[in-house]
Design an enzyme around this catalytic site. Sequence first.
Site, PDB file in Angstrom:
ATOM      1  N   LYS A 123       0.845  -1.202   0.000  1.00  0.00           N
ATOM      2  CA  LYS A 123       0.000   0.000   0.000  1.00  0.00           C
ATOM      3  C   LYS A 123       0.877   1.248   0.000  1.00  0.00           C
ATOM      4  O   LYS A 123       1.936   1.265   0.648  1.00  0.00           O
ATOM      5  CB  LYS A 123      -0.905  -0.018   1.236  1.00  0.00           C
ATOM      6  N   SER A 146      -9.952   1.529   2.584  1.00  0.00           N
ATOM      7  CA  SER A 146      -9.049   2.378   1.836  1.00  0.00           C
ATOM      8  C   SER A 146      -7.951   1.610   1.091  1.00  0.00           C
ATOM      9  O   SER A 146      -7.354   2.153   0.162  1.00  0.00           O
ATOM     10  CB  SER A 146      -8.383   3.382   2.780  1.00  0.00           C
ATOM     11  N   SER A 149     -10.087  -0.847   6.754  1.00  0.00           N
ATOM     12  CA  SER A 149      -9.497  -0.552   5.451  1.00  0.00           C
ATOM     13  C   SER A 149      -8.829  -1.726   4.762  1.00  0.00           C
ATOM     14  O   SER A 149      -8.576  -1.671   3.565  1.00  0.00           O
ATOM     15  CB  SER A 149      -8.485   0.585   5.579  1.00  0.00           C
TER      16      SER A 149
END
Lengths: 473, 477
Positions: free
Chosen positions: B80, B155, B179
Site C-alpha cells: 500500500k 481504503s 481498510s
Amino acid sequence: MSWQIDVGLEVHVELNTASKIFCSCSTAFGAGPNSLCCPVCTGHPGALPVFNKKVLEYAVRTGLALGCEIADITFFDRKNYFYPDQPRGYQISQLYATVCRGGGLEIDGPGGSRLIPLIELHMEDDAGKLVYGENGELYIDYNRSGVPLLEIVTAPELHSDWEVSAFLEELIGVLRAIGVSDCRMQEGSMRVDVNLSVRRKGESLGTRTEMKNLSSLRSVRQAIRYESKRQIEILESGGNIENETRRWDEDRGISLPMRAKEEKEDYRYFPDPDLPPVKISRELLETQRGLIPELPRAKRRRYMRDFMLPEQDCRTLTADISVAKLFEETVSLGIPPLEASKWICGDYLRLMKEGAGEHMTAEKLARIITMVSEGMLTRANGRQVLEALFYTQGDPDKYAEEKGLFRIDDRNAVEKAVREIMENFPVQVEECRAGKQKLMDFLMGQVMRKLEGRGDPSLIMSLLNNAIFQDKQ
Amino acid sequence: MDELKTFTALELARLMRKGRLSPVELARASLDAIERENKEINAVITITGERAMDQARRVEKRLLAGEEISPLAGVPIIIKDNILVEGVRMTCASRMLENYIAPYDAGVVEMLEKAGLVIVGKANMDEFAMGSTGETSIFGPALLPGNKDYCAGGSSSGSAAAVAAGMALLSLGSDTGGSVRVPASYCGIWGIKPTYGAVSRYGMVTHASSLEQIGPMAKSGADLVALLELCAGADWRNATSVGLPSSGSYDEPPQINILKIAVPQELTEGCTSGVHDVFWGCVEKLKALGARVDTISIPELRYTLAAYNVISCAEASSNLSRFDGIRFGLPGVGADFEERIRNSRGQGFGREVKRRILLGTYVLSEKQYESRFLKAREAARRIKEALEAVMSEYFLILCPTTKTTAPCLGQDLEPETGVCNFDTNTAAANLTGLPAVSFPFGADEKGLPVGLHLMGSAFQDRFVISAAETICHEVSL
C-alpha cells in the site's frame, strides 16, 4: 499605596543526555546545521518517537533533588500548533500525568530562608532553531529538534527581582550538582519564562503577563523591574493588564507584546497514542536517589558551620561541584579553610573564568599556599606559580626554582639593593627624610623591583627604614 | 504464465525452492500482469520494476545455492502506498506527497525483503487511507476486477484489487477502521487486521495511531497466515509494537464441532438481502455441522461508529499536522510561513482529508475535549470490556464484513451521510485492538463476492485465520 509583585517561573532546562529524547541522534551543541537529525526529529511520514529512558532517569533525579512527588506512571501528551521549527506540528510534552508534582527549593536571603514551592516538572522535546539570513531569508536548523527538555514550573510565590535571581542561582546549582544540565543561559540550554502580575497588598492575584526571550540572569532581573513598573503604572492610571505574551528586548531594555490576545492558541492537548505510558519503578527511584550528591545549599550551610567562612565565600565555593571538591581536598591537606577559600575564590576562580585550565590539583594548590604562608614565596610570586600551573602541568617547587621565584633571604643581598636604590634616588631619600611618607612606598617598590619581586617586604622595610633614618643621625 | 492465477503463494514458493519455477520469471510475470491489467483496474500507483528484478535475481541466486530463506521467498507482493520503501515514491494517493521519495524502509518492508519477497509495486488507496471505496485517491479509484462498474473498496483499494486481479499473490494494506477487511470482502480475497501491536507501524504513514495496523492480504488463509508470520514482530522503533507470541494449540485448524461462535445481532441488522442470505445460510450450516452459534446482543456496539469517528479524526488531525510543505510535501507559496503552510495544506489535501482534520480539530478543542474525545475513549473502553466478556464464553465473533457487497462508483461522495457507513462491522476490532479476518464466502445475486468477518481474542490471530479456513472449507452452501 504599596504593591506586591507575584512572579511564577517556567524554567526550561536542556538535559545533557548523549542522545535526543525520542530518537538516537546526538544532542551535541554547535555542529553544522541539520547534521544531527533523522526522520524522527524532522517529522518525516511514518517515523515514530521512542522514549529515551535516560531522560526519565534525569527527570526523576531532578524531582528527587527538588523534593517532588514522583509519579508511578507518567505519559506524554501532544501540544498541537503550527510553526516552522516544530517539524511534527505538535510538541510532545506532558500535561495530564507529569513525571513530578509539588516539591520546592529553599532560598536564603536577608530576611532568612524561604521555600519556593514548585507546581510540577515535566519532560518535553525542544524545537528546531530559526536562523535569519543576511537578506531576511529564513533557515531552519533541526539539530536542536528533539533535544530533551525538563520544564520546571514554580508557584507564583517569588516577590522580587532578587528573589527570582536567588531562586535561579540556587536551581542552577542543584541541576549542575546532580549532573543533569549545564544550565548555560547564553547558549540557550536554560530558558526562563517569567509570569508576572502585581496587586495592591491584601488583594487577590492580579492578571499576569508572560515574558520570554530572557538570555541571562541580568536580563531576568531587569525584565522583572521593568514589567512590574509598567503594570503598576497602568493600574495606577486606571487601566487594565492584558493577559498576553511579551518579548523582552535586551537591547532596548523594554518588554513588547508578542502575540495579540485574539490569537490565543488552543493547543488541543491529548495523550500521545504513539508513546505508551511509562512506569517508574522503585528500583529506578532508589538508583537515582543514590546519585544525588550533597546539594549546594546544604554544602553551603555546612561550610558556614564547620569552616566558619563568610556566607559569600561559601556561596562561591559551593556553586560548582569541582570547585567545592578542590576546596575540601585542599583543606584536608592541612591548609586553613580561610586561606584556602581566599586563594580559590580569588585567583583560582579568576583563572577559571578566563579559560579552561585543568591542571590544578589540591596537592599543588596546598603546596603553593604553604610556600607563601611560610615565606618562601611572596604572594605575588605564589600567584604566578598558580597561574603557570593552571595552564600547564608541573611541580610548584620545581617551577619556582627554575624561574628563580624563591624569596631572597640573604640579608646582604637586600642591603646591597637598598644601598643602590638610595644612591640612585637621592632626592627622593631627602624628601622622605623630610617627612614625605608616600615616598617610602616608592623606594620600597624600587628595592622590590631590584630584587625581581622576591624580597621579603618586612625585611626590606626595616632595612630601608634603618638606612634612611639612621644615616640622618 | 498463469501461475499467478492458479497457484497460491505458498505453492509457488515451494516450486521455486524446488527449482521448478524461477523467481525472476515470476517477478516478470507479475510485472507483466500489472502492465496488462492496471490500465483498467488502476490498482497500482508506482511500479517498482527495477527494484523487483534486482531482488528476484538475488533470491534466485540464494535459492539455487540451496539457502533456506523463508516459506514465501520469491513471491511478488504489492505494498500500500502509505508504507515507505526507501528510494521509492510514496504518495498516500495525495497531492501533498505526489513527489515524495521515501528516505527509509518501513519495518515490515525490511522484514519482507529479508524474507525474500519481491515488491513489485505500490498500491492505490484512498487519500491518506481516508475512505472506504478508494474514490478519494487523486489517482482515481481502483476498480473491482471482473466488474468495472464497481469499486474495489477502501481504503486499501489497490492492495485488494491487485491480488484479486492476479497482479500479485500477496499485498499489504493498512486497517484503521476496516481498510483491509472492507476491500478484501468486496474483492473476494482474504485480509486481516492483526491484534494491535503485532505488526510494527514504523514506516507506515500514521492516520490514527491507536487504532491501526498494517494488514496482510492474500488469496487463501494459508497464504495469509504465512505472510502474517513474516510481518509480525516487536520493533524497537515502534513503541506500541509487541509482536505476536505463539498462542500454542490454538494455532491448529479447529474441528468445526468445537467452535463456539457469537453472532451479535447489532452487526447483522441492515444487510442487503444478498448478504443476509449468504450469512444466515452459513450460520445454519455451521449449526448443522455441530458448531455452537448463538445470536446475542452487545448493546455497546451501537456506539462503535461514533467513538471510531471521534478518535480516528482526532488522532488524524494531529498526525497530519506534519504535512506543512516545509521539509517535504507540496510547497506552499506565501508571504510568511503561516500563509505558506495554509496554502500547502489547502492545496495538498483533498476534501475528505480536510473534513476529517476539521472534525478532529473540533473534538480536541478545549471546550469539546471532555464531552467528545474523552467520552469516545470511554465508549471504546466499554466496548472492549463487553467484547472481552463475550470472548470469555465464545472463541469467536462472526458477522458479515460489510452490510452490502461492493458499491457502484460514486456512492461515497456524499460526506453528509457520515464518514464511514462501510465500517459499521469492522471498526470495533480497531477500537478494541482485537484481531479480525475477512474471508470470501459465496456471492450475492449479482455475483458479487460476500465477505464474512471473524474476530477473536487478542494475539490469537493465527487461530482466527485457521478457524476461518475451517469454516471456508467445510461449510458450503
